[in-house]
Design an enzyme around this catalytic site. Sequence first.
Site, PDB file in Angstrom:
ATOM      1  N   GLY A  79       4.914  -1.268   0.296  1.00  0.00           N
ATOM      2  CA  GLY A  79       3.553  -1.310   0.826  1.00  0.00           C
ATOM      3  C   GLY A  79       2.652  -0.310   0.136  1.00  0.00           C
ATOM      4  N   THR A  80       3.258   0.587  -0.622  1.00  0.00           N
ATOM      5  CA  THR A  80       2.480   1.647  -1.281  1.00  0.00           C
ATOM      6  C   THR A  80       1.540   1.037  -2.317  1.00  0.00           C
ATOM      7  OG1 THR A  80       4.447   3.005  -1.028  1.00  0.00           O
ATOM      8  CG2 THR A  80       2.673   3.894  -2.399  1.00  0.00           C
ATOM      9  N   THR A  81       0.334   1.577  -2.361  1.00  0.00           N
ATOM     10  CA  THR A  81      -0.675   1.053  -3.280  1.00  0.00           C
ATOM     11  C   THR A  81      -0.579   1.781  -4.632  1.00  0.00           C
ATOM     12  OG1 THR A  81      -2.118   2.514  -2.020  1.00  0.00           O
ATOM     13  CG2 THR A  81      -2.310   0.172  -1.596  1.00  0.00           C
ATOM     14  N   PRO A 107       0.081  -5.310  -0.906  1.00  0.00           N
ATOM     15  CA  PRO A 107      -0.992  -4.351  -0.642  1.00  0.00           C
ATOM     16  C   PRO A 107      -1.363  -4.296   0.835  1.00  0.00           C
ATOM     17  CG  PRO A 107      -1.590  -5.839  -2.442  1.00  0.00           C
ATOM     18  CD  PRO A 107      -0.321  -6.362  -1.839  1.00  0.00           C
ATOM     19  N   HIS A 136     -11.801   2.790   5.478  1.00  0.00           N
ATOM     20  CA  HIS A 136     -10.509   3.352   5.868  1.00  0.00           C
ATOM     21  C   HIS A 136     -10.647   4.752   6.440  1.00  0.00           C
ATOM     22  CE1 HIS A 136      -8.949   0.038   3.415  1.00  0.00           C
ATOM     23  NE2 HIS A 136      -7.798   0.221   4.024  1.00  0.00           N
ATOM     24  N   LYS A 140      -6.788   8.766   3.486  1.00  0.00           N
ATOM     25  CA  LYS A 140      -6.289   7.864   2.441  1.00  0.00           C
ATOM     26  C   LYS A 140      -6.563   8.475   1.064  1.00  0.00           C
ATOM     27  CE  LYS A 140      -6.608   3.033   0.931  1.00  0.00           C
ATOM     28  NZ  LYS A 140      -5.158   2.985   0.697  1.00  0.00           N
TER      29      LYS A 140
END
Length: 252
Positions: A79-81, A107, A136, A140
């Site tokens: 899931g890491t961008t 993503p 967001h 982040k």
Amino acid sequence: MAERLPVAVLGANGRMGSEAVRAVSAAGDMELVAALGRGDSLEGLLDAGARYVVDLTVPDATEANVRFAVEHGIHAVVGTTGWSEERLGALRRLLAASPGTGVLIAPNFALGAVLASAFAAKAARYFESVEIVELHHPDKVDAPSGTAVRTAQLIAAARSEAGLGASPDATTTALDGARGADVDGVRVHAVRLRGLVAHQEVLLGGPGEQLTLRHDSFDRASFMPGVLVGLREVAAHPGLTVGLDGYLDLGL
Ligand SMILES: NC(=O)c1ccc[n+]([C@@H]2O[C@H](COP(=O)([O-])OP(=O)(O)OC[C@H]3O[C@@H](n4cnc5c(N)ncnc54)[C@H](O)[C@@H]3O)[C@@H](O)[C@H]2O)c1
Ligand SMILES: O=C(O)C1=N[C@H](C(=O)O)CCC1
């Protein structure tokens, strides 16, 4: 009874990782065999007998984590961008040498977000203008969001296929950043605000009308059904899949 999937979570102390630890522990068909954080050795995956790994770490760490997993035949749900085309290319080459191993780079695991991106791609050909606003929480570390980048790429591909040129824009003078980032020709604006979790609006404009596609994740619980779908499907999809939609029959 079928054996439970032996799953490890990387980034287990983070906002998403801790939620994933809870979700995997509560899933009847999975067994949480390791929960690793920053500074823990990846050898712990082997010691614990992990066959599946969920990576929810940071853009600087994820590539090495996934490389380790693939080199040891461990399926990875990521899931890491921060996965650039260059990084994805290197991962594809690595996976070619480990043909039975599956990697999902997603993503966004929230079903609504996946649908919103797919709807945006579907709508893109019918509108002259398109811009994306992602919003967001302020902790982040990356901007624009991975979701916004992916959405922009899907929109750009759909516009190109339909023979559309650039969105109209007469701007000739602007402060740096005022028009957002350019992702494959789509303007993306990133808002960081205390109180938010993860939100996105795709604005599509035509003469006299606007279509707005908005998705809101109010809680990180929204991502967990997608994480579990990823874990259940990844072994059946050897090689690299980008986007959870690759495992879903959206019929779009
Ligand atoms: N795909 C999705 O649906 C989705 C949803 C939310 C967040 N994300 C992404 O997931 C990532 C994590 O987000 P977050 O909000 O949980 O961040 P976070 O900062 O709360 O958590 C990251 C954790 O990873 C740890 N870490 C760093 N390097 C590590 C390493 N080498 N090994 C193990 N752990 C390591 C950090 O110490 C931290 O605890 C970000 O890239 C974010 O964009 C994806
Ligand atoms: O909270 C985050 O960080 C999120 N990251 C992903 C992204 O960059 O798209 C998904 C949404 C939440």
